[in-house]
Design a protein around this motif. Structure first.
Motif, PDB file in Angstrom:
ATOM      1  N   ARG A 189      20.319 -55.940 -63.601  1.00 48.40           N
ATOM      2  CA  ARG A 189      20.245 -56.597 -62.289  1.00 48.40           C
ATOM      3  C   ARG A 189      18.977 -57.426 -62.160  1.00 48.40           C
ATOM      4  N   GLU A 190      17.852 -56.847 -62.546  1.00 50.59           N
ATOM      5  CA  GLU A 190      16.574 -57.551 -62.411  1.00 50.59           C
ATOM      6  C   GLU A 190      16.526 -58.794 -63.298  1.00 50.59           C
ATOM      7  N   ALA A 191      17.030 -58.666 -64.536  1.00 48.55           N
ATOM      8  CA  ALA A 191      17.023 -59.806 -65.454  1.00 48.55           C
ATOM      9  C   ALA A 191      17.968 -60.897 -64.973  1.00 48.55           C
ATOM     10  N   ALA A 192      19.123 -60.497 -64.437  1.00 50.77           N
ATOM     11  CA  ALA A 192      20.080 -61.482 -63.916  1.00 50.77           C
ATOM     12  C   ALA A 192      19.496 -62.233 -62.728  1.00 50.77           C
ATOM     13  N   MET A 193      18.810 -61.516 -61.838  1.00 50.16           N
ATOM     14  CA  MET A 193      18.172 -62.165 -60.694  1.00 50.16           C
ATOM     15  C   MET A 193      17.103 -63.155 -61.154  1.00 50.16           C
ATOM     16  N   ALA A 194      16.299 -62.738 -62.110  1.00 46.60           N
ATOM     17  CA  ALA A 194      15.238 -63.622 -62.615  1.00 46.60           C
ATOM     18  C   ALA A 194      15.831 -64.858 -63.263  1.00 46.60           C
ATOM     19  N   LYS A 195      16.852 -64.661 -64.096  1.00 40.88           N
ATOM     20  CA  LYS A 195      17.455 -65.776 -64.806  1.00 40.88           C
ATOM     21  C   LYS A 195      18.122 -66.743 -63.833  1.00 40.88           C
ATOM     22  N   LEU A 196      18.878 -66.221 -62.894  1.00 42.79           N
ATOM     23  CA  LEU A 196      19.563 -67.073 -61.918  1.00 42.79           C
ATOM     24  C   LEU A 196      18.571 -67.859 -61.074  1.00 42.79           C
ATOM     25  N   PHE A 197      17.623 -67.178 -60.470  1.00 44.42           N
ATOM     26  CA  PHE A 197      16.708 -67.839 -59.539  1.00 44.42           C
ATOM     27  C   PHE A 197      15.776 -68.800 -60.262  1.00 44.42           C
ATOM     28  N   ALA A 198      15.171 -68.358 -61.355  1.00 48.77           N
ATOM     29  CA  ALA A 198      14.181 -69.192 -62.029  1.00 48.77           C
ATOM     30  C   ALA A 198      14.798 -70.462 -62.592  1.00 48.77           C
ATOM     31  N   THR A 199      15.992 -70.354 -63.170  1.00 47.51           N
ATOM     32  CA  THR A 199      16.599 -71.551 -63.755  1.00 47.51           C
ATOM     33  C   THR A 199      17.104 -72.504 -62.677  1.00 47.51           C
ATOM     34  N   ASP A 200      17.756 -71.961 -61.653  1.00 45.15           N
ATOM     35  CA  ASP A 200      18.259 -72.834 -60.572  1.00 45.15           C
ATOM     36  C   ASP A 200      17.117 -73.498 -59.820  1.00 45.15           C
ATOM     37  N   GLN A 201      16.069 -72.754 -59.503  1.00 49.17           N
ATOM     38  CA  GLN A 201      14.960 -73.332 -58.739  1.00 49.17           C
ATOM     39  C   GLN A 201      14.123 -74.275 -59.593  1.00 49.17           C
ATOM     40  N   ALA A 202      14.014 -73.991 -60.881  1.00 54.42           N
ATOM     41  CA  ALA A 202      13.301 -74.925 -61.753  1.00 54.42           C
ATOM     42  C   ALA A 202      14.000 -76.274 -61.771  1.00 54.42           C
ATOM     43  N   GLN A 203      15.327 -76.247 -61.753  1.00 53.18           N
ATOM     44  CA  GLN A 203      16.080 -77.506 -61.684  1.00 53.18           C
ATOM     45  C   GLN A 203      15.680 -78.291 -60.438  1.00 53.18           C
ATOM     46  N   GLN A 204      15.544 -77.584 -59.312  1.00 49.92           N
ATOM     47  CA  GLN A 204      15.184 -78.262 -58.071  1.00 49.92           C
ATOM     48  C   GLN A 204      13.731 -78.743 -58.090  1.00 49.92           C
ATOM     49  N   VAL A 205      12.841 -77.932 -58.646  1.00 54.85           N
ATOM     50  CA  VAL A 205      11.434 -78.331 -58.739  1.00 54.85           C
ATOM     51  C   VAL A 205      11.303 -79.602 -59.573  1.00 54.85           C
ATOM     52  N   ILE A 206      11.982 -79.624 -60.696  1.00 50.38           N
ATOM     53  CA  ILE A 206      11.900 -80.782 -61.586  1.00 50.38           C
ATOM     54  C   ILE A 206      12.541 -82.004 -60.939  1.00 50.38           C
ATOM     55  N   ASP A 207      13.638 -81.804 -60.247  1.00 53.38           N
ATOM     56  CA  ASP A 207      14.279 -82.925 -59.551  1.00 53.38           C
ATOM     57  C   ASP A 207      13.347 -83.527 -58.504  1.00 53.38           C
ATOM     58  N   LYS A 208      12.628 -82.681 -57.790  1.00 53.79           N
ATOM     59  CA  LYS A 208      11.655 -83.178 -56.809  1.00 53.79           C
ATOM     60  C   LYS A 208      10.546 -83.976 -57.504  1.00 53.79           C
TER      61      LYS A 208
END
Length: 384
Positions: A312-331
């Motif tokens: 659960r913890e690894a899935a949360m980290a992977k989901l959030f970090a990758t999705d939000q990194a996409q948004q950070v980079i897009d900004k």
């Protein structure tokens, strides 16, 4: 230089901070021509091995320090995406050997991959199964003291350049996930074929592999017959958090690039940063970076503290970090304006690098299913 205040968080011990400083020192000097992706990746493995940075990727005692792996991937990704890839695959490719291999298997391969003398790969994905590992159809049939491998693997990182593959095939002990086993396979075996090299928006060595009656000794099996699914999931349980760490490294670099840009770029006589809308973008980026870091290092810390599984913890980290990194980079790309989409610029490269991380080692939608099921299971257990 990227913010390093997170290293003072209680997730880390002194040796982690010392290691991070060492990785930072080496990463700054990793200059490799990326024109030939295969050659660049091979060279980076050798450089990382010579510098001692591959040491955390393999361990004869079967204990991998996930925080060290995550720190390494974060720092390398911030400097050089292909260096991060090279490091990650040395660990993922031999993870099953480190965790479940026999002393003979470990002695044969771990010193080589850890020193950079051999390149490793993890061959799990198949054309028809993707994230549904239990639906794998590649077969391994026992014939005397050998297994005969038949089938195909695809999207295999380091495919075509690896010296050793950890490969999963159906041995038939049971239906679905209960009938898979893991094997060590080398590309020199008769019948092993690289049928296609796959090109992506961020070039990495990727290939489709075909196994045409490839005979491997029975002692090439990792673990016991039918344990392949458990082995694969255990390896991914360790390395999924490191994917999140790589995304975090990309996001940190994007934030650094954006801060430099908005501080130096002037609009109507004032720095771009003075615009409140720009400050809002920077605030969102900083928030996403810190939130991702907390999830990444919580998962890594929990695993290092002895948790049997951190699914659960690894899935949360992977989901959030990758999705939000996409948004950070897009900004960041948006703040750079036209320069943000100019080929060869840092933020343009980051934009291409990040996209695959939301797919491999469990796509974002798959992580949501994992999180939901784990959360419901915990709820039902607490209610009993």
């Amino acid at each position: 230089m990227a913010d390093q205040s997170f290293l003072s968080w209680p997730f880390f011990e002194p040796h982690h901070r010392e290691w991070a400083a060492r990785v930072e020192e080496v990463a700054i000097g990793l200059e490799v021509d990326h024109g030939d992706t295969d050659a660049a990746c091979s060279h980076l493995v050798q450089m990382l091995g010579a510098a001692g940075l591959l040491h955390p990727t393999a361990n004869e005692a079967g204990q991998l320090d996930v925080r060290t792996l995550c720190l390494t991937r974060e720092i390398l990704a911030r400097h050089n995406g292909l260096a991060d890839f090279a490091f990650a695959m040395q660990g993922l490719g031999t993870g099953a050997i480190s965790l479940f291999g026999t002393p003979e298997q470990k002695a044969a391969w771990l010193p080589k991959t850890r020193s950079g003398q051999a390149i490793s790969a993890f061959a799990l994905t198949e054309p028809q199964s993707g994230s549904d590992v239990a639906n794998s159809t590649m077969s391994a049939t026992l014939d005397g003291d050998h297994y005969v491998l038949r089938g195909e693997k695809t999207w295999i990182s380091n495919g075509g350049i690896a010296d050793v593959y950890t490969m999963f095939a159906r041995t038939g002990e049971g239906p679905g996930s209960r009938g898979l086993s893991a094997f060590i396979v080398t590309p020199d075996l008769p019948g092993f074929e690289v049928t296609e090299r796959l090109q992506t928006i961020a070039p990495h060595p990727l290939a489709t592999l075909r196994f045409n009656d490839v005979r491997v000794p029975a002692q090439a099996m990792i673990g016991e017959p039918g344990e392949g699914f458990r082995i694969a999931m255990s390896v991914l349980d360790v390395f999924r958090s490191t994917v999140a760490a790589a995304a975090l490294g990309f996001a940190r670099r994007a934030l650094d690039e954006a801060l430099t840009r908005v501080g130096a770029r002037h609009v109507q006589g004032a720095p771009l940063f003075d615009l409140q809308m720009v400050q809002g973008q920077i605030a969102d980026m900083a928030l996403d970076v810190d939130a991702a870091a907390l999830l990444v290092y919580r998962a890594a810390w929990a695993k290092d503290r002895g948790a049997a599984r951190v699914t659960r913890e690894a899935a949360m980290a992977k989901l959030f970090a990758t999705d939000q990194a996409q948004q950070v980079i897009d900004k960041a790309v948006q703040l750079f304006g036209g320069d943000g989409v100019r080929s060869g610029t840092t933020v343009e490269s980051l934009y291409r690098e990040i996209r695959a991380l939301r797919i491999y080692e469990g796509a974002s939608d798959v992580q949501k299913v994992v999180i939901a099921r784990q959360t419901m299971a915990a709820h039902q257990e607490d209610g009993q």
